[in-house]
Write an enzyme that holds these catalytic residues in place. Structure first.
Site: not given
Ligand code: GLU
Length: 416
Positions: A108
């Site tokens: 993240k």
């Molecule tokens: N931000 C989204 C999540 O928390 C998508 C992450 C992604 O597509 O890599 O799952």
């Protein structure tokens, strides 16, 4: 109690991890390895603002676990994005990608900024500088960013461009891009569609008739508005919706397409003529069958959990329920469908986008939605079966499946 209140979001997610790891009988060394992030980077992001001044922002990229494939996870722009929160969200990505069985690890990113305060030009410069600061960690086979709270397809186009200036044209380096830039059809609606798909299955198992079922949705950003729209289209009654500054309520059901138009025109849902004003806490405590928290983490605490009337909660946001609240709700007989399952549709279609970019072959939207449905339903039924057989919560079942898969990949790699 006091101790629980002092836990960070990362500690809280790890409580769920610990229970799963203990039930799976993992040894302490392996537990440590799976719990702590493999790599973390904090960066400085100086930005020339439109008024000529320089403002310095702080950004992060946390790579939690890469045993099952390249790290994968969104980038969040939010004033409260700190290292502990980004760690928690990165770890959730590890368990989420494993649970839905796509070949990624978990990561993240975050920048401590209120994106609504910045102009498009400022956001563009901030995103480019952030990308330059993390470019050596990311890439199609290393770590693939995507949108999260406060970022969108435009942000991903800027990341792709800034990364491409250094490494050559690399659409697979980032997902959630605009379709014109190699993004996947169906990616924008994917997380909300996943929420609606899980609700359909869970309602069948719970004997809840969705025709006219009363649903409250906290948060009307990308995830909340798509989830509300798709549930509305399939006959649910969306009685309450809220944004950052408040919400609207209508017991007969809100006209969601009209509310979406209203939000596009005014930037929010407050003041919508098709319902009465309602606060965020009134929404959580409203007399609904299903509650969908689709906003920020830790929205449901031990205090407000006691007043929740819903019999089912779908965690469309990441970590919207604290462990204390989770306990209160479970003891009260509320069925909770956990974030790592419910909101996995986004990263699932991110996976489809990445594969389409690598193959340079694009799928039509029907295929994307069909494959998404297959993946979400398989994951839902795996969770449900494990939870029923082992007499554990859906969350514990989901964590156990995810943790077991990552532990197995670590073992097979043989690097310890
Ligand atoms: N931000 C989204 C999540 O928390 C998508 C992450 C992604 O597509 O890599 O799952």
């Amino acid at each position: 109690m006091l101790q629980t209140l002092e836990l960070s979001t990362f500690d809280e997610v790890n409580l769920f991890f610990d229970t799963a790891a203990d039930r799976l009988g993992l040894n302490d060394g392996l537990k440590q390895m799976l719990k702590r992030p493999w790599r973390e980077l904090q960066v400085q992001i100086p930005v020339r603002m439109d008024d000529g001044q320089i403002e310095v922002f702080t950004g992060f990229r946390v790579q939690h676990n890469g045993a099952r494939g390249p790290y994968k996870g969104g980038v969040r722009y939010h004033p409260d994005a700190d290292l502990e929160e980004v760690r928690a969200l990165a770890s959730l990505m590890t368990w989420k990608t494993a649970l839905v069985d796509i070949p990624f690890g978990g990561s993240k990113g975050g920048v401590q900024v209120d994106p609504l305060r910045l102009s498009q030009g400022e956001l563009n410069r901030l995103t480019r500088r952030y990308t330059q600061q993390i470019e050596h960690l990311i890439g199609p086979n290393r770590d693939i960013p995507a949108p999260d709270m406060g970022t969108n397809a435009q942000t991903m186009a800027w990341i792709m461009d800034a990364y491409g200036q250094l490494h050559g044209h690399s659409p697979a380096a980032v997902t959630g891009k605009p379709v014109e830039m190699g993004g996947s059809l169906g990616r924008e609606s994917a997380t909300g569609r996943g929420v609606a798909l899980v609700l359909e299955e869970a309602a069948k198992d719970a004997g809840l008739d969705l025709q006219g079922a009363k649903i409250a949705v906290q948060g009307f950003g990308n995830v909340g508005s798509w989830a509300a729209r798709l549930m509305y289209d399939s006959g649910c009654r969306i009685i309450a919706v809220s944004g950052i500054d408040g919400g609207v309520f209508n017991l007969d059901g809100l006209d969601i397409p009209k509310l979406q138009d209203y939000q596009r025109a005014t930037g929010g849902v407050v003041g919508f003529g098709g319902g009465d004003g309602i606060s965020n806490s009134e929404l959580l405590e409203s007399d609904c069958d299903v509650l969908v928290p689709a906003a920020i983490d830790n929205a449901i605490t031990a205090e407000n959990a006691r007043h929740i009337k819903a019999r089912m909660i779908l965690e469309a946001a990441n970590h919207p329920i604290t462990p204390e609240a989770d306990r209160v709700l479970s003891e009260g007989g509320v069925t909770i469908l956990p974030d790592v399952l419910v909101n996995a549709g986004g990263v699932v279609v991110s996976y489809f986008e990445w594969t389409q970019n690598i193959q340079e072959f694009h799928w039509d939207e029907i295929r994307v939605n069909e494959e998404l449905k297959k993946t979400m339903l398989r994951a839902y039924h795996e969770v449900r079966t494990r939870s029923v057989n082992a007499q554990i919560s859906n969350r514990q079942a989901a964590f156990e499946i995810g943790v077991q898969r990552v532990a197995r990949a670590v073992e097979l790699r043989g690097f310890v």
